[in-house]
Design a protein around this motif. Structure first.
Motif, PDB file in Angstrom:
ATOM      1  N   LYS B  11       0.802  -1.240   0.000  1.00  0.00           N
ATOM      2  CA  LYS B  11       0.000   0.000   0.000  1.00  0.00           C
ATOM      3  C   LYS B  11       0.830   1.282   0.000  1.00  0.00           C
ATOM      4  N   ARG B  12       2.090   1.216   0.373  1.00  0.00           N
ATOM      5  CA  ARG B  12       2.900   2.442   0.371  1.00  0.00           C
ATOM      6  C   ARG B  12       3.024   2.994  -1.048  1.00  0.00           C
ATOM      7  N   ARG B  13       2.757   4.269  -1.208  1.00  0.00           N
ATOM      8  CA  ARG B  13       2.929   4.923  -2.508  1.00  0.00           C
ATOM      9  C   ARG B  13       3.747   6.183  -2.299  1.00  0.00           C
ATOM     10  N   VAL B  14       4.497   6.572  -3.309  1.00  0.00           N
ATOM     11  CA  VAL B  14       5.219   7.841  -3.240  1.00  0.00           C
ATOM     12  C   VAL B  14       4.201   8.980  -3.211  1.00  0.00           C
ATOM     13  N   VAL B  15       4.413   9.927  -2.300  1.00  0.00           N
ATOM     14  CA  VAL B  15       3.499  11.064  -2.177  1.00  0.00           C
ATOM     15  C   VAL B  15       4.244  12.342  -2.560  1.00  0.00           C
ATOM     16  N   ARG B  16       3.637  13.109  -3.457  1.00  0.00           N
ATOM     17  CA  ARG B  16       4.302  14.320  -3.943  1.00  0.00           C
ATOM     18  C   ARG B  16       3.577  15.599  -3.529  1.00  0.00           C
ATOM     19  N   GLU B  17       2.412  15.460  -2.897  1.00  0.00           N
ATOM     20  CA  GLU B  17       1.693  16.649  -2.378  1.00  0.00           C
ATOM     21  C   GLU B  17       1.481  16.435  -0.898  1.00  0.00           C
ATOM     22  N   PRO B  66      15.746  19.637  -8.764  1.00  0.00           N
ATOM     23  CA  PRO B  66      14.697  19.651  -9.790  1.00  0.00           C
ATOM     24  C   PRO B  66      13.714  18.494  -9.651  1.00  0.00           C
ATOM     25  N   GLY B  67      14.100  17.404  -9.004  1.00  0.00           N
ATOM     26  CA  GLY B  67      13.200  16.257  -8.864  1.00  0.00           C
ATOM     27  C   GLY B  67      12.345  16.318  -7.617  1.00  0.00           C
ATOM     28  N   MET B  68      12.423  17.433  -6.877  1.00  0.00           N
ATOM     29  CA  MET B  68      11.616  17.523  -5.645  1.00  0.00           C
ATOM     30  C   MET B  68      10.346  18.310  -5.943  1.00  0.00           C
ATOM     31  N   GLY B 120       8.392  10.492   0.092  1.00  0.00           N
ATOM     32  CA  GLY B 120       8.732  10.556  -1.332  1.00  0.00           C
ATOM     33  C   GLY B 120      10.243  10.645  -1.456  1.00  0.00           C
ATOM     34  N   PRO B 121      10.857   9.689  -2.170  1.00  0.00           N
ATOM     35  CA  PRO B 121      12.312   9.756  -2.338  1.00  0.00           C
ATOM     36  C   PRO B 121      12.679  10.729  -3.455  1.00  0.00           C
ATOM     37  N   VAL B 122      13.806  11.379  -3.320  1.00  0.00           N
ATOM     38  CA  VAL B 122      14.294  12.278  -4.379  1.00  0.00           C
ATOM     39  C   VAL B 122      15.800  12.080  -4.540  1.00  0.00           C
ATOM     40  N   THR B 123      16.197  11.683  -5.755  1.00  0.00           N
ATOM     41  CA  THR B 123      17.636  11.589  -6.037  1.00  0.00           C
ATOM     42  C   THR B 123      18.064  12.625  -7.076  1.00  0.00           C
ATOM     43  N   SER B 124      17.074  13.299  -7.689  1.00  0.00           N
ATOM     44  CA  SER B 124      17.412  14.310  -8.695  1.00  0.00           C
ATOM     45  C   SER B 124      17.686  15.644  -8.014  1.00  0.00           C
ATOM     46  N   PHE B 125      18.901  15.756  -7.481  1.00  0.00           N
ATOM     47  CA  PHE B 125      19.338  17.019  -6.868  1.00  0.00           C
ATOM     48  C   PHE B 125      20.830  17.159  -7.118  1.00  0.00           C
TER      49      PHE B 125
HETATM   50  C1  FMN Z   1      16.207   5.386  -6.363  1.00  0.00           C
HETATM   51  C2  FMN Z   1      14.948   6.191  -6.548  1.00  0.00           C
HETATM   52  C3  FMN Z   1      15.036   7.537  -6.906  1.00  0.00           C
HETATM   53  C4  FMN Z   1      13.884   8.303  -7.078  1.00  0.00           C
HETATM   54  N1  FMN Z   1      13.995   9.640  -7.356  1.00  0.00           N
HETATM   55  C5  FMN Z   1      12.881  10.389  -7.480  1.00  0.00           C
HETATM   56  C6  FMN Z   1      12.977  11.792  -7.710  1.00  0.00           C
HETATM   57  O1  FMN Z   1      14.067  12.381  -7.800  1.00  0.00           O
HETATM   58  N2  FMN Z   1      11.820  12.484  -7.819  1.00  0.00           N
HETATM   59  C7  FMN Z   1      10.593  11.874  -7.722  1.00  0.00           C
HETATM   60  O2  FMN Z   1       9.571  12.575  -7.818  1.00  0.00           O
HETATM   61  N3  FMN Z   1      10.471  10.562  -7.491  1.00  0.00           N
HETATM   62  C8  FMN Z   1      11.580   9.788  -7.362  1.00  0.00           C
HETATM   63  N4  FMN Z   1      11.464   8.445  -7.114  1.00  0.00           N
HETATM   64  C9  FMN Z   1      10.124   7.834  -6.976  1.00  0.00           C
HETATM   65  C10 FMN Z   1       9.709   6.925  -8.131  1.00  0.00           C
HETATM   66  O3  FMN Z   1       9.391   7.702  -9.267  1.00  0.00           O
HETATM   67  C11 FMN Z   1       8.522   6.089  -7.656  1.00  0.00           C
HETATM   68  O4  FMN Z   1       8.952   5.221  -6.649  1.00  0.00           O
HETATM   69  C12 FMN Z   1       7.894   5.277  -8.756  1.00  0.00           C
HETATM   70  O5  FMN Z   1       7.265   6.141  -9.655  1.00  0.00           O
HETATM   71  C13 FMN Z   1       6.870   4.262  -8.247  1.00  0.00           C
HETATM   72  O6  FMN Z   1       5.925   4.899  -7.433  1.00  0.00           O
HETATM   73  P1  FMN Z   1       5.377   4.157  -6.121  1.00  0.00           P
HETATM   74  O7  FMN Z   1       6.576   3.939  -5.234  1.00  0.00           O
HETATM   75  O8  FMN Z   1       4.347   5.077  -5.553  1.00  0.00           O
HETATM   76  O9  FMN Z   1       4.794   2.853  -6.579  1.00  0.00           O
HETATM   77  C14 FMN Z   1      12.607   7.682  -6.932  1.00  0.00           C
HETATM   78  C15 FMN Z   1      12.529   6.337  -6.562  1.00  0.00           C
HETATM   79  C16 FMN Z   1      13.680   5.601  -6.367  1.00  0.00           C
HETATM   80  C17 FMN Z   1      13.560   4.156  -5.958  1.00  0.00           C
END
Ligand code: FMN
Lengths: 106, 183
Positions: B11-17, B66-68, B120-125
């Motif tokens: 159920k965990r999903r990346v959250v951007r808002e 830029p990825g945040m 939400g993970p971010v590596t684009s920095f």
């Molecule tokens: C190593 C890694 C780096 C990521 N970097 C970014 C990022 O810079 N910006 C971003 O919005 N999401 C980033 N993500 C999130 C992925 O886009 C996201 O996990 C993927 O779309 C699947 O979404 P979910 O985890 O909700 O299923 C990253 C995820 C991983 C594992």
């Protein structure tokens, strides 16, 4: 026209924020896939639009509003080339409209 | 089959808002502890966590990331401390360091999820700019931000997948048939 062209719509702080975005994007793009290029340019477009919105003229606002609404959706559609292209088409139609209006052509 | 761990994983999903609601110190510590319990190659334990909650510093980080897309109340930066690699003469770009970062990040994301928080993970920095902004020790390499907060009650933008997959698409058993290998 001259007054419109000379109007300041962002502050130095905001301009520096954009510079930071440009140079950090450039560094990242050295090792990112090619299709991230448009993504980074759109991120800059969205952030600049948000900065300008408050002080922009009525001719420019529709583009800014569209950019702020549409670009976050597009970021998430990168794998859907058709949807992404449709978003770019919409934004480019809007900037064309904005340019025509600002130049007083219509 | 289902249990709390499996449910959290699914159920965990990346959250951007995210909302402005702060993360409590207790929640933060639970999440950092989950990161601490992630295994590391050779049990070197070179992951280092930097928590950023100061508004001014968060703003500067956002500007070179830029990825945040989030404006989170808290950010955890996961770094590798290369001092240990130097001390043990391991080579400073050991790939297991990145794996270790990933493991800690996922532990923390799942811990946060279990506490009702979003990540939400971010590596684009820009690693260069972030190192300067945070005045990181020279041996720290910043790898990943984990944005931490509460999901905003709006539809979340999720990166659309290139294709739908199940574990079956990713998995094979034992040996590949003759003729399919590169060797
Ligand atoms: C190593 C890694 C780096 C990521 N970097 C970014 C990022 O810079 N910006 C971003 O919005 N999401 C980033 N993500 C999130 C992925 O886009 C996201 O996990 C993927 O779309 C699947 O979404 P979910 O985890 O909700 O299923 C990253 C995820 C991983 C594992």
């Amino acid at each position: 026209m001259a007054k419109k062209a000379g109007k300041r719509v962002i502050s130095e702080d905001q301009a520096v924020e954009l510079l930071a975005l440009f140079v950090s994007s450039a560094q990242l793009l050295m090792s990112e896939p090619a299709h991230y290029g448009p993504l980074r340019l759109l991120t800059a477009t969205e952030r600049l639009s948000a900065m300008m919105l408050e002080r922009a003229s009525p001719e420019t606002r529709p583009f800014l509003e569209l950019a702020i609404e549409r670009i976050p959706q597009m970021h998430m559609q990168m794998s859907d080339v058709e949807a992404y292209s449709a978003g770019l088409e919409e934004l480019n139609a809007a900037i064309g409209e904005c340019l025509v209006r600002r130049a007083g052509l219509e | 089959m289902s249990n709390d761990v499996l449910d959290a994983i699914r159920k965990r999903r990346v959250v951007r808002e995210m909302t402005d609601e702060p993360v409590t110190q207790e929640q933060l510590e639970q999440i950092l502890d989950a990161g601490r319990w992630a295994p590391t190659g050779g049990n070197l334990r070179q992951n280092r966590f930097v928590v950023v909650q100061d508004e001014k510093i968060k703003r500067l980080i956002y500007q070179v990331s830029p990825g945040m897309f989030q404006r989170p109340p808290a950010i955890i930066l996961i770094c590798s401390d290369l001092q240990l690699a130097i001390d043990h003469q391991l080579g400073e770009d050991k790939p297991t360091f990145l794996m270790d970062v990933g493991k800690a990040a996922q532990n923390m994301a799942l811990a946060a999820h279990s506490l009702g928080l979003a990540t939400g993970p971010v590596t684009s920095f820009s690693q260069t700019a972030v190192s300067r902004i945070l005045n990181l020790p020279e041996t720290y390499v910043p790898h990943m931000f984990l944005c931490l907060g509460h999901a905003a009650p709006v539809p979340q933008f999720n990166v659309r997948a290139w294709q739908r997959i199940t574990w079956r698409d990713l998995t094979s058993y034992d040996r590949f048939p003759s003729g399919s290998g590169g060797g």
